[in-house]
Design a protein around this motif. Structure first.
Motif, short mmCIF file in Angstrom:
data_model
loop_
_atom_site.label_atom_id
_atom_site.label_comp_id
_atom_site.label_asym_id
_atom_site.label_seq_id
_atom_site.Cartn_x
_atom_site.Cartn_y
_atom_site.Cartn_z
N GLU A 169 0.82 -1.22 0.00
CA GLU A 169 0.00 0.00 0.00
C GLU A 169 0.85 1.28 0.00
OE1 GLU A 169 -3.35 2.27 2.72
OE2 GLU A 169 -3.05 0.11 3.00
N LEU A 170 1.80 1.38 0.92
CA LEU A 170 2.62 2.58 0.99
C LEU A 170 3.59 2.64 -0.18
CD1 LEU A 170 3.34 5.21 2.35
CD2 LEU A 170 4.80 3.93 3.95
N GLU A 171 4.12 1.49 -0.59
CA GLU A 171 4.98 1.46 -1.77
C GLU A 171 4.24 2.03 -2.98
OE1 GLU A 171 7.85 -2.44 -1.12
OE2 GLU A 171 5.81 -2.75 -1.86
N ALA A 172 2.99 1.59 -3.15
CA ALA A 172 2.18 2.06 -4.27
C ALA A 172 1.91 3.56 -4.18
CB ALA A 172 0.88 1.27 -4.34
N GLU A 173 1.67 4.06 -2.98
CA GLU A 173 1.43 5.50 -2.81
C GLU A 173 2.67 6.31 -3.18
OE1 GLU A 173 -1.28 6.98 0.54
OE2 GLU A 173 -0.45 5.10 1.32
N ILE A 174 3.83 5.84 -2.76
CA ILE A 174 5.08 6.52 -3.09
C ILE A 174 5.30 6.52 -4.59
CG2 ILE A 174 7.61 6.38 -2.89
CD1 ILE A 174 7.09 5.26 0.00
N MET A 175 5.15 5.35 -5.20
CA MET A 175 5.35 5.26 -6.65
C MET A 175 4.33 6.12 -7.39
SD MET A 175 8.05 3.44 -6.99
CE MET A 175 8.03 3.24 -8.77
N ASP A 176 3.09 6.13 -6.90
CA ASP A 176 2.05 6.94 -7.55
C ASP A 176 2.43 8.41 -7.56
OD1 ASP A 176 -0.66 7.31 -8.73
OD2 ASP A 176 -0.98 8.43 -6.87
N CYS A 177 2.94 8.92 -6.45
CA CYS A 177 3.38 10.32 -6.40
C CYS A 177 4.43 10.58 -7.48
CB CYS A 177 3.98 10.65 -5.03
SG CYS A 177 2.80 10.78 -3.69
N LEU A 178 5.43 9.74 -7.52
CA LEU A 178 6.53 9.95 -8.47
C LEU A 178 6.06 9.79 -9.92
CD1 LEU A 178 9.27 8.09 -6.41
CD2 LEU A 178 9.05 10.56 -6.73
N TRP A 179 5.20 8.81 -10.18
CA TRP A 179 4.68 8.63 -11.54
C TRP A 179 3.81 9.82 -11.94
CZ3 TRP A 179 3.26 2.96 -10.16
CH2 TRP A 179 4.34 2.12 -10.47
N ARG A 180 2.96 10.29 -11.04
CA ARG A 180 2.08 11.43 -11.34
C ARG A 180 2.90 12.68 -11.65
NH1 ARG A 180 -0.43 13.53 -7.09
NH2 ARG A 180 0.03 11.83 -5.69
N TRP A 181 3.93 12.92 -10.86
CA TRP A 181 4.72 14.13 -11.01
C TRP A 181 5.65 14.05 -12.22
CZ3 TRP A 181 6.22 13.96 -5.19
CH2 TRP A 181 5.11 14.34 -4.42
N GLY A 182 6.07 12.85 -12.59
CA GLY A 182 6.98 12.70 -13.72
C GLY A 182 8.35 13.33 -13.50
N ARG A 183 8.78 13.36 -12.25
CA ARG A 183 10.07 13.95 -11.91
C ARG A 183 10.61 13.31 -10.64
NH1 ARG A 183 9.39 17.04 -7.46
NH2 ARG A 183 7.33 17.95 -7.08
N SER A 184 11.86 13.57 -10.36
CA SER A 184 12.45 13.12 -9.09
C SER A 184 11.87 13.94 -7.96
CB SER A 184 13.96 13.32 -9.13
OG SER A 184 14.52 12.61 -10.20
N ALA A 185 11.87 13.35 -6.76
CA ALA A 185 11.33 14.05 -5.60
C ALA A 185 12.01 13.57 -4.33
CB ALA A 185 9.82 13.85 -5.50
N THR A 186 11.94 14.40 -3.32
CA THR A 186 12.47 14.05 -2.00
C THR A 186 11.39 13.33 -1.19
OG1 THR A 186 11.74 16.11 -0.99
CG2 THR A 186 13.95 16.10 -1.98
N VAL A 187 11.81 12.68 -0.14
CA VAL A 187 10.87 12.03 0.77
C VAL A 187 9.93 13.09 1.36
CG1 VAL A 187 10.68 10.83 2.99
CG2 VAL A 187 12.33 10.05 1.28
N ARG A 188 10.44 14.26 1.68
CA ARG A 188 9.60 15.33 2.26
C ARG A 188 8.44 15.66 1.32
NH1 ARG A 188 7.33 16.28 6.13
NH2 ARG A 188 9.25 15.96 7.26
N GLU A 189 8.72 15.78 0.02
CA GLU A 189 7.65 16.08 -0.95
C GLU A 189 6.61 14.97 -0.98
OE1 GLU A 189 9.31 18.43 -4.67
OE2 GLU A 189 10.65 16.77 -4.11
N VAL A 190 7.08 13.73 -0.94
CA VAL A 190 6.16 12.59 -0.98
C VAL A 190 5.32 12.55 0.30
CG1 VAL A 190 6.02 10.07 -1.04
CG2 VAL A 190 7.65 11.26 -2.53
N VAL A 191 5.96 12.74 1.45
CA VAL A 191 5.24 12.74 2.72
C VAL A 191 4.18 13.84 2.73
CG1 VAL A 191 5.46 13.23 5.21
CG2 VAL A 191 7.10 11.72 4.07
#
Length: 121
Positions: free
Chosen positions: A6-28
């Motif tokens: 579940e959390l893995e999918a949420e993290i990946m979803d953020c990164l896929w949606r944004w289409g860019r690299s991101a920090t953990v802070r942005e994902v959180v």
């Protein structure tokens, strides 16, 4: 391929949606818009995803920038391949899958076959 947790999918979803690299802070911060998530938990799971080969990371100042290795579509395709592989009769499983497709999905499948150099009726 194992499905993402579940959390893995949420993290990946953020990164896929944004289409860019991101920090953990942005994902959180993004996950916290929907539900509470601890920074350390997301950091640990992002590190696990990196270890599993799902993410690359690059040090930027004090933080890691995480980037998906595969697209959402590549992940979905691998899940479909695994699902077909779970059947003793791949052809029959594929027929059942195609029968459940919408007309638009069938048209997309035909186009994918054409563009990959395979024939489609």
């Amino acid at each position: 391929m194992r499905r993402l947790g579940e959390l893995e999918a949420e993290i990946m979803d953020c990164l896929w949606r944004w289409g860019r690299s991101a920090t953990v802070r942005e994902v959180v911060d993004d996950i916290n818009l929907r539900r509470p998530a601890a920074y350390t938990t997301v950091m640990t799971v992002a590190s696990i995803l990196h270890g599993k080969g799902w993410l690359t990371r690059e040090k930027r100042g004090q933080a890691w920038l995480y980037t998906p290795v595969r697209s959402r579509e590549e992940y979905s395709a691998a899940l479909m391949e695994d699902a077909l592989g779970a059947s003793q009769d791949r052809s029959s499983a594929l027929v059942h899958f195609v029968e459940a497709m919408t007309d638009e999905e069938v048209a997309a499948l035909r186009e994918a076959l054409r563009s990959s150099g395979r024939t489609a009726p």
